[in-house]
Motif scaffolding. Structure first.
Motif, short mmCIF file in Angstrom:
data_model
loop_
_atom_site.label_atom_id
_atom_site.label_comp_id
_atom_site.label_asym_id
_atom_site.label_seq_id
_atom_site.Cartn_x
_atom_site.Cartn_y
_atom_site.Cartn_z
N LYS A 53 45.82 28.52 71.54
CA LYS A 53 45.19 27.20 71.64
C LYS A 53 43.70 27.26 71.24
O LYS A 53 43.16 26.30 70.69
N TYR A 54 43.04 28.39 71.52
CA TYR A 54 41.60 28.48 71.28
C TYR A 54 41.24 29.41 70.11
O TYR A 54 40.09 29.79 69.93
N ASP A 55 42.25 29.82 69.32
CA ASP A 55 41.99 30.75 68.21
C ASP A 55 41.08 30.13 67.16
O ASP A 55 41.21 28.96 66.82
N ASP A 56 40.17 30.93 66.65
CA ASP A 56 39.30 30.52 65.54
C ASP A 56 39.24 31.66 64.55
O ASP A 56 38.74 32.74 64.87
N PRO A 57 39.77 31.47 63.32
CA PRO A 57 39.80 32.57 62.34
C PRO A 57 38.42 33.08 61.94
O PRO A 57 38.28 34.17 61.42
N ASN A 58 37.37 32.29 62.24
CA ASN A 58 36.01 32.71 61.87
C ASN A 58 35.34 33.56 62.95
O ASN A 58 34.23 34.05 62.74
N ASP A 59 36.00 33.71 64.10
CA ASP A 59 35.42 34.53 65.17
C ASP A 59 35.35 35.99 64.74
O ASP A 59 36.18 36.45 63.95
N PRO A 60 34.36 36.76 65.28
CA PRO A 60 34.28 38.19 64.95
C PRO A 60 35.45 38.96 65.54
O PRO A 60 35.99 38.58 66.58
N GLY A 61 35.85 40.03 64.86
CA GLY A 61 36.97 40.86 65.33
C GLY A 61 37.99 41.05 64.23
O GLY A 61 37.85 40.53 63.12
N GLU A 62 39.04 41.81 64.55
CA GLU A 62 40.04 42.17 63.53
C GLU A 62 41.38 41.47 63.70
O GLU A 62 42.05 41.17 62.73
#
Length: 461
Positions: A53-62
């Motif tokens: 629900k809160y996923d953002d592809p631009n967030d840092p991480g792999e």
């Protein structure tokens, strides 16, 4: 070989003394109180985060929250749930399961704190890439003066990530379920052939890195949990009249310790049962050990609390659900009292008893997938530890040590391998729990701010 067995048994019992029990369970209770029993209050919100629900592809991480959890679960849902539970019941009787539950409930808060810290204090490796895990949150959160703790965790982590129990039990399952019933004589040569096949299999995947590991794990883990779940429910359905009796016995025997087969600890057999349950619980869900935060630290998020909430679901799935199902299957079929089997062979006996002819082969499929997925995750953990110690450009050297350990595990006794891993897990837990307890106030502060942000966005939790 007997001397090695005895040496490793002494190492395990020395590491699992009262100080470690206080650190793991006492520390976990302190974290539970610190968070005002957050694991129970935010359970629904944690599920929403996991569903994306809160996923953002631009967030840092792999990797995504879901892939981070399945990567972590692919190492915890494995032999800890099949062989570990069987070992706990064969040594301690039904009551051992109760103390595994206690370790899981306390472990939920521990997992929340360690995995939140893994995102809060991500550090950069020698190549400048963002990394998470106890060694990084020790260095970044506590400062350079605590680097020695981070180094200790990484050294023990490299040993703890060796897949010795998984491989040993997979070999035992192949021998007991496939080779021996079909008239094949089991020898050092057959063990080496099994090891060689596993080496090839593992090499292909681990050399592909985290993205390949997490993609494979996210496909394999949910399907194998469902298959195992269905099979155990069939066993419980066949023996439904026995289920209430043994479910009650898990509670009563937890305080009576009528079936324990081992030395007294902390002044009595009940102490030995508590220790056994918590030790097997730690092997099952790894809360406080420090492996899961390495997977969760790679999640794509800029909200540390969210990843902590997702990680918190781990002990629920692997210990409260999967381990309980295994325990009930072993108990209701009666094989824990009628055979001298141990580890995965005891679980296989339960499946064979309930579903003659096919039960053990269906379990073999689960065991194979459980073991293989665990092999991939642990390789990732070990390379992260080596990367911290000697640099990211040399971390691939760990794969050679990893592959060598597969051959060692396939040709060594189960007791030696389980004692080795128990002892090393204990040594990993010490730096992880010390740092987590010291940094706990930072996590509670982050949690309060997260709740304020949620309310301002009118989100439910």
């Amino acid at each position: 070989m007997q001397q090695l067995d005895q040496l490793l048994a002494d190492f395990s019992s020395l590491a699992w003394g009262i100080p470690l029990l206080v650190l793991l369970i006492g520390g976990g209770l302190y974290l539970l109180i610190c968070s005002k029993f957050l694991p129970f209050r935010f359970f629904g919100h944690a599920i929403q985060v996991l569903r994306g629900k809160y996923d953002d592809p631009n967030d840092p991480g792999e990797i995504s929250h879901f892939k981070a959890l399945t990567t972590a679960l692919s190492s915890t849902i494995g032999m800890g749930n099949i062989a570990g539970v069987a070992l706990a019941i064969s040594v301690g009787g039904p009551g051992a399961m109760f103390w595994m539950w206690i370790s899981a409930i306390v472990g939920m808060s521990t997992k929340f704190f360690t995995s939140t810290l893994a995102i809060m204090y991500r550090g950069k490796d020698s190549k400048g890439q963002l990394q998470g895990g106890p060694m990084y949150f020790i260095r970044e959160g506590l400062g350079k003066n605590w680097t020695f703790l981070a180094i200790l965790f990484s050294i023990f982590g490299m040993l703890g990530a060796l897949p010795v129990v998984n491989v040993n039990q997979l070999k035992q399952a192949i021998n007991d379920i496939i080779l021996i019933p079909n008239g094949v004589e089991v020898s050092l040569m057959t063990d080496l052939i099994i090891a060689a096949v596993l080496v090839v299999f593992t090499s292909i995947v681990i050399l592909g890195g985290l993205k390949r590991i997490s993609t494979i794990a996210s496909k394999m883990v949910p399907s194998m949990v469902i298959l195992y779940f269905v099979l155990v429910l069939i066993i419980l359905g066949i023996n439904y009249t026995e289920v209430p009796k043994y479910f009650v016995m898990i509670f009563t025997d937890a305080f009576e310790a009528n079936f324990i087969d081992g030395d007294a600890a902390f002044g009595g057999v009940l102490g030995a049962l508590v220790l056994l349950g918590i030790k097997r619980g730690a092997f099952s869900n790894e809360a406080g050990i420090g492996t899961a935060p390495m997977a969760h630290g790679a999640a794509k998020t800029d909200e540390p609390v969210r990843e902590g909430l997702v990680a918190m679901l781990g002990p629920v799935i692997d210990t409260l659900i999967v381990c309980t199902l295994t325990a009930l299957a072993i108990l209701v079929t009666g094989v824990w009292q009628t055979t001298s089997d141990n580890g995965v062979s005891l679980t296989a006996s339960a499946f064979k008893d309930a579903m003659p002819g096919i039960g053990q082969y269906l379990l073999m499929i689960c065991v194979f997938i459980f073991s293989i997925s665990s092999l991939f995750s642990y390789a990732y953990y070990g390379t992260k530890c080596m990367s911290f110690l000697i640099g990211a450009d040399r971390k691939h050297y760990y794969n050679y040590l990893y592959i060598a350990s597969i051959i060692l595990a396939a040709t060594t006794s189960f007791s030696a391998m389980i004692n080795f891993i128990d002892g090393v897990f204990a040594l990993m837990a010490i730096p992880t729990m010390i740092a987590t307890i010291l940094l706990a106030p930072k996590v509670t502060k982050e949690l309060k701010q997260y709740i304020i942000r949620l309310k301002s966005n009118h989100d439910e939790f």
